[in-house]
Structure formats: structure tokens, C-alpha cells
Scaffold this motif. Structure first.
Motif, PDB file in Angstrom:
ATOM      1  N   SER A 149      14.924   9.583   0.481  1.00  0.00           N
ATOM      2  CA  SER A 149      14.689   8.139   0.543  1.00  0.00           C
ATOM      3  C   SER A 149      15.020   7.442  -0.785  1.00  0.00           C
ATOM      4  CB  SER A 149      13.210   7.900   0.867  1.00  0.00           C
ATOM      5  OG  SER A 149      12.875   6.569   0.595  1.00  0.00           O
ATOM      6  N   SER A 150      15.356   6.171  -0.659  1.00  0.00           N
ATOM      7  CA  SER A 150      15.648   5.361  -1.846  1.00  0.00           C
ATOM      8  C   SER A 150      14.374   4.880  -2.537  1.00  0.00           C
ATOM      9  CB  SER A 150      16.483   4.148  -1.433  1.00  0.00           C
ATOM     10  OG  SER A 150      15.881   3.486  -0.332  1.00  0.00           O
ATOM     11  N   ALA A 151      13.229   4.937  -1.828  1.00  0.00           N
ATOM     12  CA  ALA A 151      12.035   4.245  -2.323  1.00  0.00           C
ATOM     13  C   ALA A 151      11.552   4.730  -3.707  1.00  0.00           C
ATOM     14  CB  ALA A 151      10.909   4.342  -1.298  1.00  0.00           C
ATOM     15  N   ILE A 181      -0.181  -5.976  -7.382  1.00  0.00           N
ATOM     16  CA  ILE A 181       0.899  -5.468  -6.518  1.00  0.00           C
ATOM     17  C   ILE A 181       0.667  -5.947  -5.083  1.00  0.00           C
ATOM     18  CG2 ILE A 181       2.091  -3.405  -5.662  1.00  0.00           C
ATOM     19  CD1 ILE A 181       1.058  -1.933  -8.179  1.00  0.00           C
ATOM     20  N   GLN A 182       1.627  -6.668  -4.555  1.00  0.00           N
ATOM     21  CA  GLN A 182       1.551  -7.108  -3.151  1.00  0.00           C
ATOM     22  C   GLN A 182       2.432  -6.178  -2.312  1.00  0.00           C
ATOM     23  OE1 GLN A 182       3.971 -10.336  -1.807  1.00  0.00           O
ATOM     24  NE2 GLN A 182       2.345 -11.211  -0.571  1.00  0.00           N
ATOM     25  N   GLY A 183       1.801  -5.437  -1.386  1.00  0.00           N
ATOM     26  CA  GLY A 183       2.553  -4.505  -0.544  1.00  0.00           C
ATOM     27  C   GLY A 183       2.447  -3.097  -1.094  1.00  0.00           C
ATOM     28  N   LEU A 184       1.755  -2.241  -0.343  1.00  0.00           N
ATOM     29  CA  LEU A 184       1.525  -0.863  -0.794  1.00  0.00           C
ATOM     30  C   LEU A 184       2.287   0.108   0.101  1.00  0.00           C
ATOM     31  CD1 LEU A 184      -2.280  -1.298  -1.437  1.00  0.00           C
ATOM     32  CD2 LEU A 184      -0.525  -0.916  -3.191  1.00  0.00           C
ATOM     33  N   GLY A 185       3.547  -0.216   0.370  1.00  0.00           N
ATOM     34  CA  GLY A 185       4.382   0.657   1.179  1.00  0.00           C
ATOM     35  C   GLY A 185       5.042   1.702   0.303  1.00  0.00           C
ATOM     36  N   ALA A 186       6.219   2.145   0.753  1.00  0.00           N
ATOM     37  CA  ALA A 186       6.913   3.231   0.061  1.00  0.00           C
ATOM     38  C   ALA A 186       7.140   2.900  -1.421  1.00  0.00           C
ATOM     39  CB  ALA A 186       8.241   3.493   0.763  1.00  0.00           C
ATOM     40  N   VAL A 187       7.514   1.664  -1.718  1.00  0.00           N
ATOM     41  CA  VAL A 187       7.802   1.294  -3.107  1.00  0.00           C
ATOM     42  C   VAL A 187       6.520   0.905  -3.849  1.00  0.00           C
ATOM     43  CG1 VAL A 187       9.077  -0.275  -4.621  1.00  0.00           C
ATOM     44  CG2 VAL A 187      10.145   0.541  -2.513  1.00  0.00           C
ATOM     45  N   GLY A 188       5.741  -0.008  -3.249  1.00  0.00           N
ATOM     46  CA  GLY A 188       4.565  -0.543  -3.944  1.00  0.00           C
ATOM     47  C   GLY A 188       3.577   0.545  -4.347  1.00  0.00           C
ATOM     48  N   ALA A 240       6.349  -6.634  -0.800  1.00  0.00           N
ATOM     49  CA  ALA A 240       6.210  -6.754   0.658  1.00  0.00           C
ATOM     50  C   ALA A 240       7.480  -7.433   1.183  1.00  0.00           C
ATOM     51  CB  ALA A 240       4.936  -7.517   1.013  1.00  0.00           C
ATOM     52  N   MET A 241       7.360  -8.666   1.622  1.00  0.00           N
ATOM     53  CA  MET A 241       8.523  -9.349   2.208  1.00  0.00           C
ATOM     54  C   MET A 241       9.051 -10.443   1.274  1.00  0.00           C
ATOM     55  SD  MET A 241       9.281  -7.937   4.895  1.00  0.00           S
ATOM     56  CE  MET A 241       8.539  -6.592   5.776  1.00  0.00           C
ATOM     57  N   GLY A 242      10.264 -10.903   1.560  1.00  0.00           N
ATOM     58  CA  GLY A 242      10.882 -11.953   0.746  1.00  0.00           C
ATOM     59  C   GLY A 242      10.401 -13.343   1.138  1.00  0.00           C
ATOM     60  N   ALA A 261       9.946  -5.545  -5.949  1.00  0.00           N
ATOM     61  CA  ALA A 261      10.988  -4.943  -5.113  1.00  0.00           C
ATOM     62  C   ALA A 261      11.468  -5.862  -3.998  1.00  0.00           C
ATOM     63  CB  ALA A 261      10.466  -3.660  -4.480  1.00  0.00           C
ATOM     64  N   ALA A 262      10.626  -6.791  -3.555  1.00  0.00           N
ATOM     65  CA  ALA A 262      10.964  -7.575  -2.357  1.00  0.00           C
ATOM     66  C   ALA A 262      12.316  -8.262  -2.528  1.00  0.00           C
ATOM     67  CB  ALA A 262       9.875  -8.598  -2.079  1.00  0.00           C
ATOM     68  N   ASN A 263      13.179  -8.106  -1.540  1.00  0.00           N
ATOM     69  CA  ASN A 263      14.489  -8.765  -1.560  1.00  0.00           C
ATOM     70  C   ASN A 263      14.311 -10.255  -1.271  1.00  0.00           C
ATOM     71  OD1 ASN A 263      16.689  -6.732  -1.887  1.00  0.00           O
ATOM     72  ND2 ASN A 263      15.720  -5.794  -0.099  1.00  0.00           N
TER      73      ASN A 263
HETATM   74  P1  NAI Z   1       7.473  -0.708   3.362  1.00  0.00           P
HETATM   75  O1  NAI Z   1       7.668  -1.217   4.740  1.00  0.00           O
HETATM   76  O2  NAI Z   1       7.272   0.747   3.139  1.00  0.00           O
HETATM   77  O3  NAI Z   1       6.253  -1.473   2.657  1.00  0.00           O
HETATM   78  C1  NAI Z   1       5.989  -2.830   2.795  1.00  0.00           C
HETATM   79  C2  NAI Z   1       4.473  -2.984   2.711  1.00  0.00           C
HETATM   80  O4  NAI Z   1       4.154  -4.351   2.659  1.00  0.00           O
HETATM   81  C3  NAI Z   1       3.730  -2.378   3.914  1.00  0.00           C
HETATM   82  O5  NAI Z   1       2.699  -1.526   3.468  1.00  0.00           O
HETATM   83  C4  NAI Z   1       3.201  -3.620   4.638  1.00  0.00           C
HETATM   84  O6  NAI Z   1       1.978  -3.364   5.320  1.00  0.00           O
HETATM   85  C5  NAI Z   1       3.015  -4.557   3.467  1.00  0.00           C
HETATM   86  N1  NAI Z   1       2.938  -5.961   3.821  1.00  0.00           N
HETATM   87  C6  NAI Z   1       3.630  -6.646   4.753  1.00  0.00           C
HETATM   88  N2  NAI Z   1       3.259  -7.929   4.769  1.00  0.00           N
HETATM   89  C7  NAI Z   1       2.321  -8.083   3.809  1.00  0.00           C
HETATM   90  C8  NAI Z   1       1.557  -9.166   3.322  1.00  0.00           C
HETATM   91  N3  NAI Z   1       1.692 -10.388   3.824  1.00  0.00           N
HETATM   92  N4  NAI Z   1       0.686  -8.949   2.308  1.00  0.00           N
HETATM   93  C9  NAI Z   1       0.532  -7.723   1.783  1.00  0.00           C
HETATM   94  N5  NAI Z   1       1.220  -6.646   2.217  1.00  0.00           N
HETATM   95  C10 NAI Z   1       2.108  -6.827   3.211  1.00  0.00           C
HETATM   96  O7  NAI Z   1       8.735  -1.239   2.528  1.00  0.00           O
HETATM   97  P2  NAI Z   1       9.267  -0.727   1.115  1.00  0.00           P
HETATM   98  O8  NAI Z   1      10.359   0.243   1.338  1.00  0.00           O
HETATM   99  O9  NAI Z   1       8.126  -0.366   0.248  1.00  0.00           O
HETATM  100  O10 NAI Z   1       9.962  -2.064   0.574  1.00  0.00           O
HETATM  101  C11 NAI Z   1       9.191  -3.133   0.068  1.00  0.00           C
HETATM  102  C12 NAI Z   1      10.103  -4.305  -0.226  1.00  0.00           C
HETATM  103  O11 NAI Z   1      11.090  -3.908  -1.175  1.00  0.00           O
HETATM  104  C13 NAI Z   1      10.899  -4.825   0.990  1.00  0.00           C
HETATM  105  O12 NAI Z   1      11.038  -6.208   0.877  1.00  0.00           O
HETATM  106  C14 NAI Z   1      12.262  -4.141   0.845  1.00  0.00           C
HETATM  107  O13 NAI Z   1      13.304  -4.874   1.432  1.00  0.00           O
HETATM  108  C15 NAI Z   1      12.400  -4.122  -0.658  1.00  0.00           C
HETATM  109  N6  NAI Z   1      13.275  -3.081  -1.146  1.00  0.00           N
HETATM  110  C16 NAI Z   1      13.064  -1.778  -0.790  1.00  0.00           C
HETATM  111  C17 NAI Z   1      13.897  -0.798  -1.254  1.00  0.00           C
HETATM  112  C18 NAI Z   1      13.688   0.636  -0.910  1.00  0.00           C
HETATM  113  O14 NAI Z   1      14.417   1.485  -1.464  1.00  0.00           O
HETATM  114  N7  NAI Z   1      12.738   0.989  -0.070  1.00  0.00           N
HETATM  115  C19 NAI Z   1      15.039  -1.106  -2.125  1.00  0.00           C
HETATM  116  C20 NAI Z   1      15.128  -2.499  -2.486  1.00  0.00           C
HETATM  117  C21 NAI Z   1      14.286  -3.437  -1.987  1.00  0.00           C
END
Ligand code: NAI
Ligand code: PHE
Length: 353
Positions: A149-151, A181-188, A240-242, A261-263
Motif C-alpha cells: 500500500s501507498s499509505a 489529526i482529522q481522519g484516523l484511516g490508513a494515513v492518519g 479525511a476528505m477534501g 494528506a487529504a487531496n
Molecule cells: P482512509 O479511508 O483509510 O481514511 C480516511 C478516514 O477518515 C477514515 O477513518 C474515515 O472514517 C475518516 N473520516 C471520514 N470522514 C470524516 C470526518 N468528517 N471526520 C473525521 N474523520 C472522517 O483513507 P486514507 O488512505 O487514510 O487517506 C486519507 C486522505 O488522504 C484521503 O483524502 C486520500 O485521498 C488522501 N491521500 C491518501 C493517500 C494514500 O496513499 N492512502 C495518498 C495521498 C492522499
């Protein structure tokens, strides 16, 4: 739906396909191929309308063109959006597998003009399927012969960006500093782990309770997602989102630094001026989040080792220092300086590599 969403776009090609059986709507937007084949991830989620899905793909594809140029990678910009018939977590495995196969058919039709990779709603395991069925996916899992993964690389690059943007704001250590940190997904989540090692005070928000619970175990305190933009911090990290920071948010947000990270985090480049006027240091998103693109293109196109990838991710810091310097010298925002850097690379044509 009107065709405005197509006629107002400056990209090279926008393809769309609706599949009746799955109810999924597929968009592939190729913004530019001037530096090489278009590349950018596949985003899968539920949208309010198909026009929204097309517009999202187009905006994200444009951001990929800027990202590749600013990172000096030999690729153009593109993006796929799969507008799902229901939220991603309600799509069962059989339906998802069928949706992936249709997306693979679309990729095969484009025959290498566009390469995809992971993004929100897709994973390395999905890239294994897309690559097996089309041959045009970056970011396969290591067990399938890919670089993974890129994350993690994106998070590493975001962390470098946070450090350099903080230094520009006069913050030279994160010890005791408030990092939000807003968004605790793969990157956050990875960013949180990196900041934790440096002794930062961690505050985080996610709409997913399990992810919040994990962040608490890592020492973070949690704020309600609706209160993120009212929460003061030293460094704000949108992951999280852009479309998050508009003129109103830029006027009110209480932070010294925005780097995440958000685009497409700014609704408009002019919002970069608003942040600059308030003395908030903004690390332009398409540079701060380029670590994932560096990892995928570096490993899979340029044949870089993991050490070379890491060195190029560190280079995000030098690129940002240049951008901040240009902005200071020219009395322009960092966003404008970054756009100028990417435009100059695009005008110069192909990559030197
Ligand atoms: P992800 O889908 O793993 O994580 C996103 C997180 O944001 C999820 O945990 C979700 O529940 C949370 N979220 C959504 N809406 C929210 C809100 N209103 N408030 C708080 N949390 C919220 O995505 P990932 O891979 O971590 O990417 C995060 C951002 O970074 C995206 O915008 C993505 O386009 C961007 N990005 C990701 C890259 C990558 O390599 N994964 C590379 C460049 C940009
Ligand atoms: N989707 C990620 C991004 O926005 C990672 C990616 C980079 C995917 C390049 C494909 C190609 O940067």
C-alpha cells in the motif's frame, strides 16, 4: 444531469460507464498525459449524484497532475471514481468482486493510458485483483509481487511536511505541541504514531468509533468530528476528505500550521491567500501527500529500492522549503508558489528521468 460537469473541465478525457447489474457508476478521468501515462488511485464510495462523482474524479485527477509534476515523477494525472449503490461497508464481497472486475475491464480498455492504485475505499488486495485482470494497477500487496500500500509512505511524507511547515512557523520540535489529526484511516493513524514518538500532545477525530478507541490507546484524546475546525492546535493535519477549508474556515481556524494528506483540502487556491494573510503556514496538499505516489511510481516504474524511495520522501521537505522561500520572496501564498512550481515543470514537458 447536464453536461456542464464535462464542458467546464480542462482535462484530456473523462470516461463513464453505468452497470445495471451492480448499480455501480464508473468514472475514469485522465487529466494530463504530458509527462507520461496518467496515474492516480481508485476511490470507491457512495455519492449524492453521478455529477458529483464525475466532478470528484476530475478534481482529483487534476491534483494528480500537480502531484506528479511537483514530485518530478514521469507520470501524468488521472483518477478513478466508483460511485457505489450504497456506502462501501454495505457492499458485500461478491458484489464488490464483480464491481472490481468491471473496473478492470475499463482499465484494460484504456490499455495503459491510465494506471490506477489504492485510494479511499480500495486496498492493496483490490489492486491484486485489478492488476491480475487488467495489468494496469500499482500498489499490489507484497505477496502478489507488488510494493504494498501507498499509505505508510504517504504518512511518512506528511510527517516530513508537518516538520518543515512547522519550522517555517518557528516550531522546531513537536514535544508538547498540540497536533490535531482529522481522519484516523490508513494515513492518519500512521501519522499519529509518528507524532507520538516525538512527544506531541495528540488530539484526533474520526467518525469511526473503533479507530478513535485505537487512537486513545495510543495516547490521543478525541474530539467530536463536528468540532474539529473549532479545536485549537499548533499543527492541523487533515487526513479525511477534501474540500474542507473554505474562506470562512481559513478566517476562523486556530492553528499555526496546516499540513495533511487529504487531496484538494482547499476549496479554491485563493483560500491559500487567506491562510497566508493570517500567518498560517500551509503545506500544499499535492506536495505534502506525495509520499504514496513516490513509493508507487518509484518502486514500480523507476525501479527504486526502498532506501531510494525513503530518500525521495525526505525530499518533500526540500521541495516545501523551496516553495515557502518562493512564497516569502514573492509575497504570494505557498499554494500559489506550489502551483507555479508544478506549472513550470509541466511547461518544461517530460520528466528528466
Ligand atoms: P482512509 O479511508 O483509510 O481514511 C480516511 C478516514 O477518515 C477514515 O477513518 C474515515 O472514517 C475518516 N473520516 C471520514 N470522514 C470524516 C470526518 N468528517 N471526520 C473525521 N474523520 C472522517 O483513507 P486514507 O488512505 O487514510 O487517506 C486519507 C486522505 O488522504 C484521503 O483524502 C486520500 O485521498 C488522501 N491521500 C491518501 C493517500 C494514500 O496513499 N492512502 C495518498 C495521498 C492522499
Ligand atoms: N491515491 C493516492 C494519491 O492520491 C496514491 C496513488 C498515487 C495511487 C499514484 C495511484 C497512483 O496519491
Amino acid at each position: 444531469m447536464t453536461v456542464d460537469v464535462l464542458t467546464s473541465w480542462d482535462g484530456a478525457l473523462c470516461s463513464a460507464r453505468y452497470d445495471r447489474e451492480t448499480g455501480a457508476f464508473f468514472v475514469i478521468a485522465l487529466h494530463s498525459r504530458s509527462r507520461g501515462p496518467a496515474a492516480g488511485g481508485t476511490r470507491a464510495r457512495h455519492y449524492g449524484s453521478y455529477a458529483d462523482a464525475i466532478a470528484d474524479a476530475q478534481r482529483l485527477a487534476g491534483a494528480m497532475t500537480l502531484k506528479m509534476a511537483a514530485a518530478d515523477l514521469p507520470m501524468g494525472g488521472g483518477k478513478s471514481v466508483i460511485a457505489l449503490p450504497a456506502p462501501r461497508d454495505e457492499i458485500d464481497d461478491v458484489l464488490w468482486r464483480r464491481i472490481l472486475s468491471i473496473h478492470a475491464e475499463n482499465l484494460a480498455t484504456l490499455n495503459g493510458s491510465y494506471w490506477t492504485g489504492p485510494d479511499v475505499g480500495t486496498s492493496s488486495a483490490d489492486m491484486d485483483v485489478l492488476h491480475a485482470e487488467s495489468g494496469f494497477a500499482f500498489g499490489r500487496s507484497e505477496s502478489a509481487g507488488g510494493p504494498g500500500s501507498s499509505a505508510p509512505s504517504t504518512a511518512q511524507g506528511v510527517y516530513v511536511a508537518m516538520q518543515h511547515a512547522a519550522a517555517e512557523a518557528g516550531i522546531h520540535s513537536f514535544e508538547g505541541r498540540r497536533i490535531l489529526i482529522q481522519g484516523l484511516g490508513a494515513v492518519g493513524m500512521d501519522v499519529l504514531q509518528l507524532a507520538r514518538k516525538d512527544g506531541a500532545e495528540l488530539i484526533a477525530a474520526d467518525v469511526d468509533e473503533e479507530r478513535c478507541a485505537r487512537a486513545v490507546r495510543l495516547g490521543a484524546s478525541i474530539v467530536d468530528p463536528a468540532e474539529v475546525l473549532d479545536t485549537p492546535s499548533d499543527v492541523f493535519v487533515p487526513c479525511a476528505m477534501g474540500g474542507l477549508i473554505d474562506a470562512g474556515v481559513a478566517a476562523a481556524i486556530r492553528t499555526a500550521v496546516v499540513a495533511g494528506a487529504a487531496n484538494n483540502v482547499l476549496t479554491d487556491p485563493a483560500v491559500g491567500d487567506d491562510l497566508a494573510r493570517r500567518g498560517i503556514v500551509y503545506a500544499p496538499d499535492f506536495i505534502a501527500n506525495s509520499g504514496g505516489a513516490i513509493h508507487l511510481v518509484g518502486r514500480e516504474v523507476l525501479g527504486w529500492s526502498t532506501e531510494e524511495v525513503a530518500a525521495h520522501i525526505d525530499g518533500i521537505g526540500a521541495t516545501l522549503d523551496d516553495v515557502f522561500g518562493t512564497a516569502r520572496a514573492g509575497g504570494i501564498s505557498s499554494e500559489q508558489a506550489a502551483l507555479d512550481l508544478a506549472a513550470a515543470r509541466l511547461a518544461a514537458g517530460g520528466s528528466p528521468r
